[in-house]
Motif scaffolding. Structure first.
Motif, PDB file in Angstrom:
ATOM      1  N   PHE A   1    -100.746 -73.831 -34.601  1.00 29.96           N
ATOM      2  CA  PHE A   1    -101.358 -72.609 -35.133  1.00 29.96           C
ATOM      3  C   PHE A   1    -100.621 -72.175 -36.392  1.00 29.96           C
ATOM      4  CE2 PHE A   1    -103.253 -72.447 -31.022  1.00 29.96           C
ATOM      5  CZ  PHE A   1    -104.407 -71.708 -31.184  1.00 29.96           C
ATOM      6  N   ALA A   2    -101.391 -71.715 -37.369  1.00 32.47           N
ATOM      7  CA  ALA A   2    -100.758 -71.278 -38.606  1.00 32.47           C
ATOM      8  C   ALA A   2    -100.002 -69.972 -38.383  1.00 32.47           C
ATOM      9  CB  ALA A   2    -101.810 -71.105 -39.692  1.00 32.47           C
ATOM     10  N   SER A   3    -100.576 -69.068 -37.565  1.00 24.05           N
ATOM     11  CA  SER A   3     -99.888 -67.807 -37.320  1.00 24.05           C
ATOM     12  C   SER A   3     -99.039 -67.926 -36.065  1.00 24.05           C
ATOM     13  CB  SER A   3    -100.917 -66.681 -37.162  1.00 24.05           C
ATOM     14  OG  SER A   3    -100.880 -66.125 -35.883  1.00 24.05           O
ATOM     15  N   ARG A   4     -97.814 -67.451 -36.157  1.00 23.67           N
ATOM     16  CA  ARG A   4     -96.881 -67.576 -35.044  1.00 23.67           C
ATOM     17  C   ARG A   4     -97.385 -66.813 -33.819  1.00 23.67           C
ATOM     18  NH1 ARG A   4     -91.418 -65.629 -36.734  1.00 23.67           N
ATOM     19  NH2 ARG A   4     -90.858 -67.759 -37.278  1.00 23.67           N
ATOM     20  N   HIS A   5     -98.021 -65.663 -34.081  1.00 21.45           N
ATOM     21  CA  HIS A   5     -98.489 -64.828 -32.975  1.00 21.45           C
ATOM     22  C   HIS A   5     -99.593 -65.534 -32.185  1.00 21.45           C
ATOM     23  CE1 HIS A   5     -99.073 -61.165 -30.791  1.00 21.45           C
ATOM     24  NE2 HIS A   5    -100.358 -61.169 -31.066  1.00 21.45           N
ATOM     25  N   SER A   6    -100.563 -66.152 -32.888  1.00 21.52           N
ATOM     26  CA  SER A   6    -101.618 -66.877 -32.179  1.00 21.52           C
ATOM     27  C   SER A   6    -101.038 -68.029 -31.393  1.00 21.52           C
ATOM     28  CB  SER A   6    -102.648 -67.429 -33.157  1.00 21.52           C
ATOM     29  OG  SER A   6    -103.090 -66.446 -34.013  1.00 21.52           O
ATOM     30  N   GLY A   7    -100.120 -68.771 -32.028  1.00 22.17           N
ATOM     31  CA  GLY A   7     -99.513 -69.907 -31.348  1.00 22.17           C
ATOM     32  C   GLY A   7     -98.799 -69.468 -30.094  1.00 22.17           C
ATOM     33  N   ALA A   8     -98.099 -68.341 -30.183  1.00 22.11           N
ATOM     34  CA  ALA A   8     -97.366 -67.841 -29.020  1.00 22.11           C
ATOM     35  C   ALA A   8     -98.318 -67.490 -27.886  1.00 22.11           C
ATOM     36  CB  ALA A   8     -96.554 -66.608 -29.422  1.00 22.11           C
ATOM     37  N   ARG A   9     -99.426 -66.809 -28.233  1.00 18.22           N
ATOM     38  CA  ARG A   9    -100.357 -66.411 -27.177  1.00 18.22           C
ATOM     39  C   ARG A   9    -101.056 -67.619 -26.572  1.00 18.22           C
ATOM     40  NH1 ARG A   9    -103.581 -61.455 -27.069  1.00 18.22           N
ATOM     41  NH2 ARG A   9    -105.065 -62.379 -28.517  1.00 18.22           N
ATOM     42  N   ALA A  10    -101.434 -68.587 -27.432  1.00 16.80           N
ATOM     43  CA  ALA A  10    -102.098 -69.786 -26.921  1.00 16.80           C
ATOM     44  C   ALA A  10    -101.164 -70.566 -25.999  1.00 16.80           C
ATOM     45  CB  ALA A  10    -102.564 -70.663 -28.075  1.00 16.80           C
ATOM     46  N   ALA A  11     -99.890 -70.716 -26.419  1.00 17.50           N
ATOM     47  CA  ALA A  11     -98.940 -71.454 -25.594  1.00 17.50           C
ATOM     48  C   ALA A  11     -98.728 -70.735 -24.269  1.00 17.50           C
ATOM     49  CB  ALA A  11     -97.614 -71.612 -26.331  1.00 17.50           C
ATOM     50  N   SER A  12     -98.726 -69.385 -24.275  1.00 15.16           N
ATOM     51  CA  SER A  12     -98.553 -68.648 -23.024  1.00 15.16           C
ATOM     52  C   SER A  12     -99.712 -68.928 -22.073  1.00 15.16           C
ATOM     53  CB  SER A  12     -98.489 -67.153 -23.286  1.00 15.16           C
ATOM     54  OG  SER A  12     -97.486 -66.876 -24.214  1.00 15.16           O
TER      55      SER A  12
ATOM     56  N   VAL B   1     -89.286 -60.691 -27.055  1.00 15.93           N
ATOM     57  CA  VAL B   1     -88.155 -61.523 -26.631  1.00 15.93           C
ATOM     58  C   VAL B   1     -88.612 -62.548 -25.599  1.00 15.93           C
ATOM     59  CG1 VAL B   1     -85.949 -61.471 -25.452  1.00 15.93           C
ATOM     60  CG2 VAL B   1     -86.456 -59.776 -27.167  1.00 15.93           C
ATOM     61  N   ALA B   2     -89.580 -62.164 -24.750  1.00 12.72           N
ATOM     62  CA  ALA B   2     -90.075 -63.092 -23.729  1.00 12.72           C
ATOM     63  C   ALA B   2     -90.678 -64.319 -24.387  1.00 12.72           C
ATOM     64  CB  ALA B   2     -91.098 -62.401 -22.844  1.00 12.72           C
ATOM     65  N   ASP B   3     -91.435 -64.099 -25.470  1.00 11.66           N
ATOM     66  CA  ASP B   3     -92.016 -65.256 -26.136  1.00 11.66           C
ATOM     67  C   ASP B   3     -90.959 -66.103 -26.822  1.00 11.66           C
ATOM     68  OD1 ASP B   3     -94.116 -66.910 -27.261  1.00 11.66           O
ATOM     69  OD2 ASP B   3     -93.368 -66.089 -29.136  1.00 11.66           O
ATOM     70  N   MET B   4     -89.940 -65.448 -27.385  1.00 10.08           N
ATOM     71  CA  MET B   4     -88.866 -66.240 -28.014  1.00 10.08           C
ATOM     72  C   MET B   4     -88.207 -67.130 -26.972  1.00 10.08           C
ATOM     73  SD  MET B   4     -87.090 -63.390 -30.386  1.00 10.08           S
ATOM     74  CE  MET B   4     -88.026 -62.201 -31.304  1.00 10.08           C
ATOM     75  N   ALA B   5     -87.973 -66.568 -25.779  1.00 16.10           N
ATOM     76  CA  ALA B   5     -87.363 -67.369 -24.713  1.00 16.10           C
ATOM     77  C   ALA B   5     -88.290 -68.518 -24.334  1.00 16.10           C
ATOM     78  CB  ALA B   5     -87.065 -66.493 -23.506  1.00 16.10           C
ATOM     79  N   ALA B   6     -89.595 -68.226 -24.193  1.00 11.35           N
ATOM     80  CA  ALA B   6     -90.543 -69.282 -23.816  1.00 11.35           C
ATOM     81  C   ALA B   6     -90.549 -70.387 -24.869  1.00 11.35           C
ATOM     82  CB  ALA B   6     -91.941 -68.697 -23.653  1.00 11.35           C
ATOM     83  N   ALA B   7     -90.462 -69.989 -26.138  1.00 12.58           N
ATOM     84  CA  ALA B   7     -90.510 -70.981 -27.207  1.00 12.58           C
ATOM     85  C   ALA B   7     -89.310 -71.920 -27.152  1.00 12.58           C
ATOM     86  CB  ALA B   7     -90.569 -70.281 -28.556  1.00 12.58           C
ATOM     87  N   VAL B   8     -88.125 -71.381 -26.831  1.00 11.76           N
ATOM     88  CA  VAL B   8     -86.945 -72.250 -26.836  1.00 11.76           C
ATOM     89  C   VAL B   8     -86.810 -73.017 -25.534  1.00 11.76           C
ATOM     90  CG1 VAL B   8     -85.742 -70.771 -28.463  1.00 11.76           C
ATOM     91  CG2 VAL B   8     -85.324 -70.495 -26.038  1.00 11.76           C
ATOM     92  N   MET B   9     -87.485 -72.550 -24.471  1.00 14.32           N
ATOM     93  CA  MET B   9     -87.383 -73.270 -23.195  1.00 14.32           C
ATOM     94  C   MET B   9     -88.135 -74.591 -23.242  1.00 14.32           C
ATOM     95  SD  MET B   9     -88.032 -70.427 -20.312  1.00 14.32           S
ATOM     96  CE  MET B   9     -87.026 -68.981 -20.158  1.00 14.32           C
ATOM     97  N   ALA B  10     -89.286 -74.623 -23.956  1.00 11.91           N
ATOM     98  CA  ALA B  10     -90.163 -75.792 -23.879  1.00 11.91           C
ATOM     99  C   ALA B  10     -89.470 -77.108 -24.257  1.00 11.91           C
ATOM    100  CB  ALA B  10     -91.414 -75.554 -24.717  1.00 11.91           C
ATOM    101  N   PRO B  11     -88.773 -77.184 -25.400  1.00 14.51           N
ATOM    102  CA  PRO B  11     -88.143 -78.471 -25.726  1.00 14.51           C
ATOM    103  C   PRO B  11     -87.080 -78.883 -24.711  1.00 14.51           C
ATOM    104  CG  PRO B  11     -88.158 -77.026 -27.630  1.00 14.51           C
ATOM    105  CD  PRO B  11     -88.581 -76.201 -26.469  1.00 14.51           C
TER     106      PRO B  11
ATOM    107  N   GLU C   1     -83.346 -67.449 -32.222  1.00 18.79           N
ATOM    108  CA  GLU C   1     -84.741 -67.138 -32.522  1.00 18.79           C
ATOM    109  C   GLU C   1     -84.871 -65.679 -32.976  1.00 18.79           C
ATOM    110  OE1 GLU C   1     -86.455 -69.814 -32.347  1.00 18.79           O
ATOM    111  OE2 GLU C   1     -88.434 -69.004 -32.803  1.00 18.79           O
ATOM    112  N   ILE C   2     -84.077 -64.792 -32.354  1.00 22.14           N
ATOM    113  CA  ILE C   2     -84.092 -63.380 -32.765  1.00 22.14           C
ATOM    114  C   ILE C   2     -83.661 -63.269 -34.224  1.00 22.14           C
ATOM    115  CG2 ILE C   2     -82.948 -61.154 -32.440  1.00 22.14           C
ATOM    116  CD1 ILE C   2     -82.911 -61.704 -29.461  1.00 22.14           C
ATOM    117  N   LEU C   3     -82.562 -63.955 -34.574  1.00 21.30           N
ATOM    118  CA  LEU C   3     -82.082 -63.905 -35.957  1.00 21.30           C
ATOM    119  C   LEU C   3     -83.143 -64.410 -36.915  1.00 21.30           C
ATOM    120  CD1 LEU C   3     -78.369 -65.083 -35.851  1.00 21.30           C
ATOM    121  CD2 LEU C   3     -79.304 -62.781 -35.886  1.00 21.30           C
ATOM    122  N   ARG C   4     -83.853 -65.464 -36.479  1.00 28.97           N
ATOM    123  CA  ARG C   4     -84.851 -66.057 -37.361  1.00 28.97           C
ATOM    124  C   ARG C   4     -86.025 -65.098 -37.579  1.00 28.97           C
ATOM    125  NH1 ARG C   4     -85.186 -71.533 -37.264  1.00 28.97           N
ATOM    126  NH2 ARG C   4     -84.903 -71.570 -35.032  1.00 28.97           N
ATOM    127  N   ARG C   5     -86.531 -64.543 -36.457  1.00 31.14           N
ATOM    128  CA  ARG C   5     -87.759 -63.761 -36.580  1.00 31.14           C
ATOM    129  C   ARG C   5     -87.501 -62.324 -37.029  1.00 31.14           C
ATOM    130  NH1 ARG C   5     -91.580 -65.289 -31.444  1.00 31.14           N
ATOM    131  NH2 ARG C   5     -91.033 -67.485 -31.302  1.00 31.14           N
TER     132      ARG C   5
END
Lengths: 246, 251, 80
Positions: free
Chosen positions: A149-160, A88-98, A227-231
């Motif tokens: 990143f093609a994989s969502r998990h890698s992209g999330a970790r790299a963005a963090s 959930v922390a990453d979902m929040a981080a993802a929506v905060m950026a824009p 984001e929760i609904l999506r993932r």
């Protein structure tokens, strides 16, 4: 305490909790922003030096505050995601950026517009505007890195990681830009550091700042739910959520 | 070129007794660092273009400015510190993409991850080689280009020193970006988007040092701040680089 | 009240274009982010429901009903 954090980390629990919290933050944001707008635009006294163009402060300062706070919260969410693997922390981080990037743009735009009556030019390499511009680039970098990143998990970790590197650098950038500005532009008039603002001027500003912050919280809750609904769309509890609704 | 790595592995497994397991990584660290340093130096020196290209780029960019702006020595003198610093920064940026690329492509980066020594220390060795073969040559070459921009005498040593100190921070910060984008097919432009905003403090104090030297004020304060930035990035960047490499390789 | 009339308020003491454009852009971004979030939610829910209908139709059709225990009462959904 730990039990609470782990509970919060479960998407299902967060989805339920945020549903209850969300309306309150929306209501608070709407009320405060409407009050702050009316108060700031119509009732606060005009500045004796800048006249009515000073009223831009009521959006410039809250937007600039948010621009920085959103980046910090994004980095904190990234840290939580990296350390405790809470999705959930990453979902929040993802929506905060824009949203953070949008607020940085708003701060830049209102600063530039404010510059016309104050400095007589649309753009000045003022310390505050310059660090805002750099912050915008940092946001764009985080958003671009996540997306490439093609994989969502890698992209999330790299963005963090990038958000954490950025948040360590923001104070350094801010202080060096301040220092650079005083070196090159000695003793110019700075827009927002007017000495001793009277209560009738800063009270509406405070209302606007709190309003913008609750808007940020409400929007983050809402988009994290999306984001929760999506993932989690394959999870049983998400499917059950819309079973009887049809 | 890989004998260095195998050497360190041999050194690792030589005391095969179980009780010496715990002592092994710490005793092997120095050897692994030396081996990584030597391997990277040999590799980089075999591809001489990798070392020379940033220098040529630096000289070319500096040539463009008098042509694009004006050959007037007074004007050039005024903008020289900033020009030299920006051009050197871009040259260093250009070389970043290849920092981990080759090792990523041939799989030796994975070996580095599997090594018992801490990844942060090993990546620090790689960054040190990068600085030795890009940052340092750029710093040594800068006075020559300073002459062409009619930089006043007396600021040349400060120019070199500030570039040498600053480019070390640039290599360290840039390596984080390079490690984050090494797994991406087209990471080049993204890398500059990630890294350039983080370079701004170094640019401010580096160009400021040269400016101060020209004005006749002491550049000591600027150099001290550049040193502080380097110390901070030395302490923090290796962890970032290691984390980023793990993401790029493991996903 | 800092202004004597509504026209005065709109004129902002000669600074109208600056004040109103800054506020306009800000409000646009705030409203656009709310609108985007709402639209996103509606689309996600629509997608989830459509998938649910498809799954149920798949389970309800005779050649696929190996278990068949939870066939929907109100069958006959039209596939979107």
């Amino acid at each position: 305490m730990w039990a609470f954090i782990h509970k919060l980390g479960s998407p299902k629990w967060f989805y339920a909790l945020s549903a209850r919290l969300q309306p309150w933050f929306w209501a608070l944001a709407a009320v405060l922003i409407v009050i702050g707008t009316l108060w700031g635009l119509a009732f606060a006294p005009a500045d004796y030096q800048q006249g009515n163009s000073f009223r831009i402060i009521y959006i410039h300062v809250p937007a600039a505050f948010l621009a920085q706070s959103v980046f910090v919260s994004m980095a904190v969410a990234g840290l939580v995601f990296m350390v405790w693997k809470i999705k959930v922390a990453d979902m929040a981080a993802a929506v905060m950026a824009p949203f953070g990037a949008a607020m940085t743009f708003v701060a830049l735009f209102s600063g530039a517009v404010w510059g016309v009556p104050t400095w007589g030019t649309w753009w000045m390499w003022d310390a505050r505007l310059t660090s805002m511009l750099i912050l915008l680039f940092l946001y764009l970098g985080v958003i671009a890195l996540r997306g490439s990143f093609a994989s969502r998990h890698s992209g999330a970790r790299a963005a963090s990681v990038l958000a954490m590197v950025g948040v360590i650098n923001i104070p350094v950038i801010k202080y060096s830009v301040d220092w650079w500005y005083t070196l090159h532009q000695p003793a110019t008039f700075s827009v927002t550091s007017s000495p001793a603002m009277p209560v009738s001027m800063w009270l509406p500003l405070l209302v606007m700042v709190v309003g913008f912050y609750s808007f940020f919280i409400a929007l983050t809750l809402m988009r994290t739910r999306n984001e929760i609904l999506r993932r989690e769309s394959n999870k049983r509890w998400v499917k059950e959520l819309f079973q009887e609704a049809q | 070129m890989t004998e260095g790595m195998t050497e360190s592995v041999k050194q690792q497994s030589a005391p095969a007794g179980d009780e010496s397991r715990n002592a092994a990584p710490s005793s092997g660290l120095g050897i692994a660092l030396a081996a990584t340093l030597r391997r990277d130096l040999v590799l980089m020196l075999r591809y001489r273009g990798e070392v020379l290209n940033p220098l040529v780029f630096f000289a070319l960019v500096i040539t463009l400015f008098p042509i694009g702006i004006s050959p007037d020595p007074e004007l050039l003198q005024r903008i020289a510190p900033g020009l030299l610093w920006v051009a050197a920064l871009l040259a260093a940026l250009l070389s970043l993409d290849s920092l981990f690329r080759g090792d990523f492509d041939d799989g030796s980066l994975e070996q580095l991850l599997l090594a018992p020594q801490p990844l942060a220390a090993l990546s620090l060795a790689k960054v040190a080689v990068h600085w030795l073969l890009t940052g340092l040559p750029l710093a040594l070459m800068a006075p020559l280009l300073g002459v062409m921009l009619s930089l006043p005498p007396g600021s040349y040593s400060i120019l070199s020193l500030s570039l040498a100190l600053g480019s070390a921070s640039l290599s360290l910060i840039g390596a984080i970006g390079a490690a984050l984008t090494v797994g991406l097919a087209r990471g080049g432009v993204l890398l500059s988007l990630l890294v350039l905003p983080l370079y701004i403090p170094v640019l401010i104090f580096g160009a400021g040092a040269v400016q101060a030297a020209i004005m006749g004020d002491g550049a000591g304060a600027h150099l001290a701040i550049l040193g502080a930035l380097l110390a901070a990035s030395l302490a923090l960047a290796p962890w970032g680089i290691a984390a980023a490499l793990r993401i790029s390789i493991n996903g | 009240m800092a202004f004597s009339s509504f026209a005065d308020f709109l004129a902002m003491g000669g600074h109208a274009p600056y004040v109103w454009s800054a506020w306009g852009v800000t409000l646009f971004f705030l409203l656009a982010s709310v609108g985007h979030a709402r639209l996103e939610r509606r689309q996600l829910i629509r997608g989830l429901k459509r998938r649910q209908r498809r799954d149920q139709a798949y389970r309800a059709s005779p050649q696929n009903s190996t278990g068949g225990q939870n066939a929907p009462a109100g069958g006959g959904h039209h596939d979107a």
